[in-house]
Design a protein around this motif. Structure first.
Motif, PDB file in Angstrom:
ATOM      1  N   MET A 151      -1.480  25.279   4.495  1.00 52.07           N
ATOM      2  CA  MET A 151      -1.921  25.287   5.768  1.00 52.07           C
ATOM      3  C   MET A 151      -3.108  24.634   6.269  1.00 52.07           C
ATOM      4  O   MET A 151      -3.237  24.037   7.158  1.00 52.07           O
ATOM      5  CB  MET A 151      -1.917  27.102   6.046  1.00 52.07           C
ATOM      6  N   ASP A 152      -4.209  24.526   5.530  1.00 50.24           N
ATOM      7  CA  ASP A 152      -5.505  24.009   5.716  1.00 50.24           C
ATOM      8  C   ASP A 152      -5.135  22.391   5.803  1.00 50.24           C
ATOM      9  O   ASP A 152      -5.581  21.627   6.782  1.00 50.24           O
ATOM     10  CB  ASP A 152      -6.692  24.272   4.561  1.00 50.24           C
ATOM     11  N   GLU A 153      -4.275  21.859   5.081  1.00 47.17           N
ATOM     12  CA  GLU A 153      -3.896  20.565   5.125  1.00 47.17           C
ATOM     13  C   GLU A 153      -3.086  20.312   6.046  1.00 47.17           C
ATOM     14  O   GLU A 153      -3.237  19.083   6.816  1.00 47.17           O
ATOM     15  CB  GLU A 153      -3.420  20.011   3.621  1.00 47.17           C
ATOM     16  N   CYS A 154      -2.198  20.932   6.543  1.00 49.71           N
ATOM     17  CA  CYS A 154      -1.234  20.820   7.770  1.00 49.71           C
ATOM     18  C   CYS A 154      -2.045  20.710   9.015  1.00 49.71           C
ATOM     19  O   CYS A 154      -1.815  19.947   9.727  1.00 49.71           O
ATOM     20  CB  CYS A 154      -0.057  21.750   7.392  1.00 49.71           C
ATOM     21  N   VAL A 155      -2.919  21.684   9.155  1.00 49.33           N
ATOM     22  CA  VAL A 155      -3.800  21.778  10.505  1.00 49.33           C
ATOM     23  C   VAL A 155      -4.606  20.511  10.739  1.00 49.33           C
ATOM     24  O   VAL A 155      -4.454  20.260  11.570  1.00 49.33           O
ATOM     25  CB  VAL A 155      -4.705  22.952  10.204  1.00 49.33           C
ATOM     26  N   GLN A 156      -4.996  20.234   9.343  1.00 52.66           N
ATOM     27  CA  GLN A 156      -5.850  18.957   9.674  1.00 52.66           C
ATOM     28  C   GLN A 156      -4.924  17.852  10.076  1.00 52.66           C
ATOM     29  O   GLN A 156      -5.631  16.969  10.985  1.00 52.66           O
ATOM     30  CB  GLN A 156      -6.411  18.505   8.094  1.00 52.66           C
ATOM     31  N   LEU A 157      -3.634  17.775   9.500  1.00 53.05           N
ATOM     32  CA  LEU A 157      -3.017  16.583  10.112  1.00 53.05           C
ATOM     33  C   LEU A 157      -2.378  16.783  11.585  1.00 53.05           C
ATOM     34  O   LEU A 157      -2.045  15.595  12.285  1.00 53.05           O
ATOM     35  CB  LEU A 157      -1.521  16.432   9.022  1.00 53.05           C
ATOM     36  N   PHE A 158      -2.393  17.782  11.989  1.00 46.54           N
ATOM     37  CA  PHE A 158      -2.147  18.068  13.473  1.00 46.54           C
ATOM     38  C   PHE A 158      -3.338  17.836  14.397  1.00 46.54           C
ATOM     39  O   PHE A 158      -3.262  17.964  15.404  1.00 46.54           O
ATOM     40  CB  PHE A 158      -1.784  19.800  13.556  1.00 46.54           C
ATOM     41  N   GLY A 159      -4.607  17.727  13.642  1.00 48.03           N
ATOM     42  CA  GLY A 159      -5.733  17.417  14.503  1.00 48.03           C
ATOM     43  C   GLY A 159      -6.177  18.685  15.188  1.00 48.03           C
ATOM     44  O   GLY A 159      -5.800  19.942  14.855  1.00 48.03           O
ATOM     45  N   GLY A 160      -6.596  18.399  16.500  1.00 49.41           N
ATOM     46  CA  GLY A 160      -7.127  19.483  17.447  1.00 49.41           C
ATOM     47  C   GLY A 160      -5.970  20.224  17.890  1.00 49.41           C
ATOM     48  O   GLY A 160      -6.288  21.672  17.920  1.00 49.41           O
ATOM     49  N   TYR A 161      -4.863  19.759  17.737  1.00 51.89           N
ATOM     50  CA  TYR A 161      -3.622  20.840  18.378  1.00 51.89           C
ATOM     51  C   TYR A 161      -3.238  21.998  17.090  1.00 51.89           C
ATOM     52  O   TYR A 161      -2.717  22.967  17.515  1.00 51.89           O
ATOM     53  CB  TYR A 161      -2.611  20.032  18.616  1.00 51.89           C
ATOM     54  N   GLY A 162      -3.805  21.424  15.851  1.00 56.24           N
ATOM     55  CA  GLY A 162      -3.689  22.463  14.758  1.00 56.24           C
ATOM     56  C   GLY A 162      -4.234  23.656  14.954  1.00 56.24           C
ATOM     57  O   GLY A 162      -4.163  24.584  14.372  1.00 56.24           O
ATOM     58  N   TYR A 163      -5.407  23.571  15.830  1.00 55.48           N
ATOM     59  CA  TYR A 163      -6.287  24.572  15.990  1.00 55.48           C
ATOM     60  C   TYR A 163      -6.114  25.477  17.160  1.00 55.48           C
ATOM     61  O   TYR A 163      -6.823  26.466  17.484  1.00 55.48           O
ATOM     62  CB  TYR A 163      -7.773  24.199  15.958  1.00 55.48           C
TER      63      TYR A 163
ATOM     64  N   VAL B 259       1.157   9.351  13.289  1.00 55.04           N
ATOM     65  CA  VAL B 259       0.233   9.759  12.095  1.00 55.04           C
ATOM     66  C   VAL B 259       0.978   9.446  10.609  1.00 55.04           C
ATOM     67  O   VAL B 259       0.441   9.297   9.752  1.00 55.04           O
ATOM     68  CB  VAL B 259      -0.298  11.143  12.395  1.00 55.04           C
ATOM     69  N   ALA B 260       2.455   9.718  10.700  1.00 54.35           N
ATOM     70  CA  ALA B 260       3.061   9.495   9.683  1.00 54.35           C
ATOM     71  C   ALA B 260       2.943   8.082   8.664  1.00 54.35           C
ATOM     72  O   ALA B 260       3.151   8.085   7.409  1.00 54.35           O
ATOM     73  CB  ALA B 260       4.430   9.757   9.852  1.00 54.35           C
ATOM     74  N   SER B 261       2.408   7.040   9.688  1.00 53.17           N
ATOM     75  CA  SER B 261       2.350   5.694   8.993  1.00 53.17           C
ATOM     76  C   SER B 261       1.061   5.467   8.082  1.00 53.17           C
ATOM     77  O   SER B 261       0.945   4.551   7.194  1.00 53.17           O
ATOM     78  CB  SER B 261       2.224   4.642  10.107  1.00 53.17           C
ATOM     79  N   PHE B 262       0.196   6.520   8.212  1.00 54.21           N
ATOM     80  CA  PHE B 262      -1.059   6.402   7.334  1.00 54.21           C
ATOM     81  C   PHE B 262      -0.639   6.914   5.960  1.00 54.21           C
ATOM     82  O   PHE B 262       0.018   7.989   5.934  1.00 54.21           O
ATOM     83  CB  PHE B 262      -2.322   7.288   7.850  1.00 54.21           C
ATOM     84  N   GLN B 263      -1.267   5.992   5.067  1.00 53.61           N
ATOM     85  CA  GLN B 263      -1.059   6.473   3.535  1.00 53.61           C
ATOM     86  C   GLN B 263      -1.442   7.838   3.083  1.00 53.61           C
ATOM     87  O   GLN B 263      -0.804   8.709   2.450  1.00 53.61           O
ATOM     88  CB  GLN B 263      -1.463   5.513   2.722  1.00 53.61           C
ATOM     89  N   ASN B 264      -2.616   8.034   3.957  1.00 53.21           N
ATOM     90  CA  ASN B 264      -3.162   9.400   3.669  1.00 53.21           C
ATOM     91  C   ASN B 264      -2.263  10.382   4.240  1.00 53.21           C
ATOM     92  O   ASN B 264      -2.212  11.391   3.441  1.00 53.21           O
ATOM     93  CB  ASN B 264      -4.446   9.560   4.341  1.00 53.21           C
ATOM     94  N   THR B 265      -1.639  10.656   5.198  1.00 57.71           N
ATOM     95  CA  THR B 265      -0.690  11.377   5.761  1.00 57.71           C
ATOM     96  C   THR B 265       0.558  11.636   4.663  1.00 57.71           C
ATOM     97  O   THR B 265       0.647  12.664   4.454  1.00 57.71           O
ATOM     98  CB  THR B 265      -0.304  10.966   6.983  1.00 57.71           C
ATOM     99  N   ARG B 266       1.192  10.361   4.518  1.00 58.47           N
ATOM    100  CA  ARG B 266       2.375  10.514   3.493  1.00 58.47           C
ATOM    101  C   ARG B 266       1.850  11.124   1.895  1.00 58.47           C
ATOM    102  O   ARG B 266       2.814  11.880   1.636  1.00 58.47           O
ATOM    103  CB  ARG B 266       2.851   9.435   3.516  1.00 58.47           C
TER     104      ARG B 266
END
Ligand SMILES: Cc1cc2nc3c(=O)[nH]c(=O)nc-3n(C[C@H](O)[C@H](O)[C@H](O)COP(=O)(O)OP(=O)(O)OC[C@H]3O[C@@H](n4cnc5c(N)ncnc54)[C@H](O)[C@@H]3O)c2cc1C
Length: 387
Positions: free
Chosen positions: A336-348, A280-287
């Motif tokens: 927190m909101d942005e990080c949950v998003q980067l975790f996907g479903g696991y973030g919930y 997921v880190a390879s996507f520019q959006n993530t970085r």
């Protein structure tokens, strides 16, 4: 990253030992405490045995006269570990200081050593069902009787440590006709006739933190239960105002530490988690998202560190502390909101620390004075008082 210059090697050594305490005595049990809705009483005693409670209190009262930076480290480490059930900060750095700064010698000698060992757990009760932001509108009264005692009547809600508490500083009107100028701080002990603790409130987050309603039905308090004695009668509001900068900065300190921890967890996660054959880190959006969050948290850290420096010199004003409280807690929730998003479903999923941190963060914008009230305070300092 800008190197933090606040702390000495002694502070760093303390951070290591407090972190070990969290790792051994708190973190392994925290999920169970979330399920039961309160932390084990023993952890308070263990913290006391290790000298972690009331550290900034004078030695004669069981403290170690530690400077405030030791407390800063405690707030940061608890936040970093996501162990939000632990109410040490309110106990050691809000309740105990009221007694130290305003208490009579007898009150200091009676309560502070027990707060330092954890034999007594402290809480402060300001908010009521119909008065939170508007504290001058509280209805709880402590009316002086002909024999010099006070009769306490009313109820409080949302009280942190309220269920465990042995000592509660209760904000009450001793002269109801005088509004804020008729307010005093009363010392109420567990077990006093007429004092009852209501249910532990079920919360969206901070589930291991016991937050309760308190009820006072003709609780008879001797004059020794008026904090500071007659000299401080009807001065409760002034005392509350004087302590605000430090109380608000405490929230800001934990907000930044918690946000930094969330970024660190997320950086680890996005490097591991593969989607479409790539991390997921390879996507520019993530970085870019993480770069933006890290930038803002870095800015916040520098500001909060400056506030810590100022509080140690007794120079932090209420408006600046309010800026720190509002801005860092808004940032914490955004992170927190942005990080949950980067975790996907696991973030919930509750088993992931990021999910808990997301839920725990939300209240930071509400308690300690809502962020809207912080902005009111800031505008007043700018000469923009509302009509
Ligand atoms: C988990 C938790 C722990 C807490 N711990 C404690 C504790 O230990 N001791 C204690 O005394 N209290 C505690 N509180 C209470 C907390 O301090 C209050 O909830 C808070 O001050 C807000 O008061 P309120 O809930 O009555 O909201 P209200 O005052 O009813 O506010 C409702 C909304 O109106 C807005 N508002 C109010 N006045 C203004 C204004 N002038 N301008 C613009 N907007 C305004 C608020 O910002 C908010 O958005 C705790 C609360 C929680 C949730």
């Amino acid at each position: 990253m800008i190197e933090r210059t606040l702390f000495s090697s002694d502070h760093q050594a303390f951070r290591d030992s407090f972190r070990k305490f969290i790792d051994k005595e708190i973190a392994p049990f925290h999920a169970d405490w979330e399920d039961q809705g309160y932390v084990a009483r023993e952890v308070w005693n263990k913290a006391g045995e290790n000298g972690f409670l009331g550290m900034s209190m004078p030695e004669q009262y069981g403290g170690s006269e530690a400077d405030k930076l030791y407390s800063v480290i405690q707030f940061e480490e608890v936040a970093r570990a996501g162990c939000t059930g632990i109410g040490f900060s309110l106990h050691s750095e809000i309740v105990a200081p009221y007694i130290l700064h305003y208490g009579t010698p007898e009150q200091k000698a009676k309560y502070l050593p027990k707060l330092a060992t954890g034999e007594m757990i402290g809480a402060i009760a300001m908010s009521e069902p119909a008065a939170g932001s508007d504290l001058q509108g509280i209805k709880t009264t402590a009316i002086e009787q002909p024999d010099g005692s006070y009769l306490l009547n009313g109820s409080k809600t949302f009280i942190t440590n309220g269920w465990h508490a042995d000592l509660v500083i209760v904000v009450a009107k001793t002269n109801p006709a005088a509004g804020g100028k008729g307010t005093s701080l009363m010392l109420v002990e567990r077990g006093m006739p007429g004092f009852s603790v209501g249910k532990r409130l079920k919360k969206v987050g901070m589930k291991a933190q016991d937050t309760s309603e308190l009820f006072f039905d003709n609780v008879r308090l001797g004059p020794e239960h008026l904090l500071g004695g007659k000299a401080h009668e009807n001065r409760g509001f002034i005392c509350l105002m004087e302590q605000l900068p430090w109380e608000r900065l405490q929230i800001a300190i934990s907000a930044v530490a918690s946000a930094q921890a969330a970024i660190d967890w997320t950086v680890d996660y996005v490097k591991e988690r593969k989607v479409f054959g790539a991390p997921v880190a390879s996507f520019q959006n993530t970085r870019f998202t993480l770069a933006e969050l890290q930038t803002e948290v870095q800015v916040a850290q520098v500001f909060v560190d400056k506030c810590c420096e100022l509080i140690c010199q007794d120079k932090l004003d209420t408006a600046t502390a309010s800026m720190a409280k509002y801005w860092t807690t808004d940032l914490q929730c955004k992170v927190m909101d942005e990080c949950v998003q980067l975790f996907g479903g696991y973030g919930y999923m509750w088993e992931y620390p990021i999910a808990r941190a997301y839920a725990d963060a939300r209240v930071q914008r509400i308690y300690g004075g809502t962020n809207e009230i912080m902005k009111e305070v800031i505008t007043r300092a700018m000469g923009l008082a509302a009509k």
